[in-house]
Design a protein around this motif. Structure first.
Motif, PDB file in Angstrom:
ATOM      1  N   PHE A  18     -10.304   3.343 -10.186  1.00  0.00           N
ATOM      2  CA  PHE A  18      -9.639   3.363  -8.909  1.00  0.00           C
ATOM      3  C   PHE A  18      -8.464   2.686  -9.034  1.00  0.00           C
ATOM      4  CE2 PHE A  18      -9.771   3.914  -4.385  1.00  0.00           C
ATOM      5  CZ  PHE A  18      -8.949   2.853  -3.830  1.00  0.00           C
ATOM      6  N   ILE A  19      -7.400   3.192  -8.730  1.00  0.00           N
ATOM      7  CA  ILE A  19      -6.061   2.685  -8.976  1.00  0.00           C
ATOM      8  C   ILE A  19      -5.523   2.489  -7.624  1.00  0.00           C
ATOM      9  CG2 ILE A  19      -3.695   3.115  -9.842  1.00  0.00           C
ATOM     10  CD1 ILE A  19      -5.594   3.243 -12.114  1.00  0.00           C
ATOM     11  N   THR A  20      -4.709   0.951  -7.430  1.00  0.00           N
ATOM     12  CA  THR A  20      -3.910   0.793  -6.232  1.00  0.00           C
ATOM     13  C   THR A  20      -2.411   0.424  -6.673  1.00  0.00           C
ATOM     14  OG1 THR A  20      -5.920   0.222  -5.131  1.00  0.00           O
ATOM     15  CG2 THR A  20      -3.516  -0.729  -4.455  1.00  0.00           C
ATOM     16  N   ILE A  21      -1.387   0.899  -6.162  1.00  0.00           N
ATOM     17  CA  ILE A  21      -0.048   0.793  -6.359  1.00  0.00           C
ATOM     18  C   ILE A  21       0.400   0.201  -5.017  1.00  0.00           C
ATOM     19  CG2 ILE A  21       2.168   1.619  -7.178  1.00  0.00           C
ATOM     20  CD1 ILE A  21       0.577   3.520  -8.599  1.00  0.00           C
ATOM     21  N   ASN A  22       1.255  -0.866  -4.873  1.00  0.00           N
ATOM     22  CA  ASN A  22       1.577  -1.604  -3.750  1.00  0.00           C
ATOM     23  C   ASN A  22       3.061  -1.374  -3.640  1.00  0.00           C
ATOM     24  OD1 ASN A  22      -1.117  -2.472  -2.870  1.00  0.00           O
ATOM     25  ND2 ASN A  22      -0.805  -3.708  -4.379  1.00  0.00           N
TER      26      ASN A  22
END
Lengths: 110, 114
Positions: A18-22
């Motif tokens: 699972f990837i998160t970019i802010n």
């Protein structure tokens, strides 16, 4: 002038993660875009958000207007998701131009 | 699916020469944009165009730059006297109703000024 910051600059993940970019911005906006830039340079629009959350396949984008923050999530990441992900803000006071973040280079390993 | 096209894909020019970059936006779109991306840097807004006139431009878009919609389909960016620092990828984009909707980008023109 709106400053648009992204984190992380670079992200390496294993397939399936699972990837998160802010993305954060400094002044009020009327809309925020998430874009994908392929290794050859081409840019594709993923989402345009002005509030809440949007979902398209394995991609989810959220925005919190009060906190001046947006996130792009990728579920069940795949090597073909490897690209640069860019957020771009439309300032409330200037509705005809985008201010771009520096991008996040995502590499998904098989 | 309709798409934005740009020509040429690559252009090499000598410093001081004029270049014209061409774009064909999606046919029913009304708003047109030029952006540039210097190698390794972020994408930057140059100019937006609506109803046959510039609606907004950045500080980058000085007197050396001009845009035109010479006919019903083409949208051009002219750089009058190129400088080394104009070397970049130039993207055209179009939308039906402005910046608060999906932008459709062309594949870009890579300009190299020698």
């Amino acid at each position: 002038k709106n400053e648009v910051e992204q984190s992380p600059q670079n992200l390496t993940a294993q397939e399936g993660e699972f990837i998160t970019i802010n993305c954060s911005y400094s002044v009020g906006i009327s809309a925020l875009h998430w874009l994908q830039q392929h290794p050859g340079g081409g840019i594709v629009s993923l989402f345009m958000l002005s509030s809440g959350k949007k979902k398209h396949g394995r991609l989810i984008a959220t925005i919190n207007i009060q906190e001046k923050h947006s996130s792009l999530h990728i579920t069940a990441s795949h090597p073909r998701d490897s690209a640069v992900y860019i957020c771009a803000a439309v300032s409330s006071g200037s509705a005809r131009q985008l201010t771009f973040g520096s991008g996040t280079q995502l590499t998904v390993l098989p | 699916e309709p798409e934005v096209t740009q020509t040429p894909s690559h252009q090499v020019t000598q410093m001081g020469q004029e270049v014209i970059l061409r774009c064909v936006p999606i046919s029913n779109h009304l708003y047109f944009y030029w952006y540039r991306q210097i190698l390794g840097q972020k994408v930057e807004f140059l100019v937006s165009f609506y109803n046959n006139e510039i609606s907004e431009k950045s500080e980058i878009f000085d007197d050396q730059f001009s845009v035109e919609r010479p006919d019903g389909s083409n949208f051009t960016l002219k750089i009058r006297s190129t400088k080394l620092e104009d070397s970049a990828m130039y993207f055209c984009a179009s939308t039906l109703a402005g910046t608060q909707e999906t932008q459709y980008f062309g594949p870009g023109t890579r300009l190299l000024v020698l």
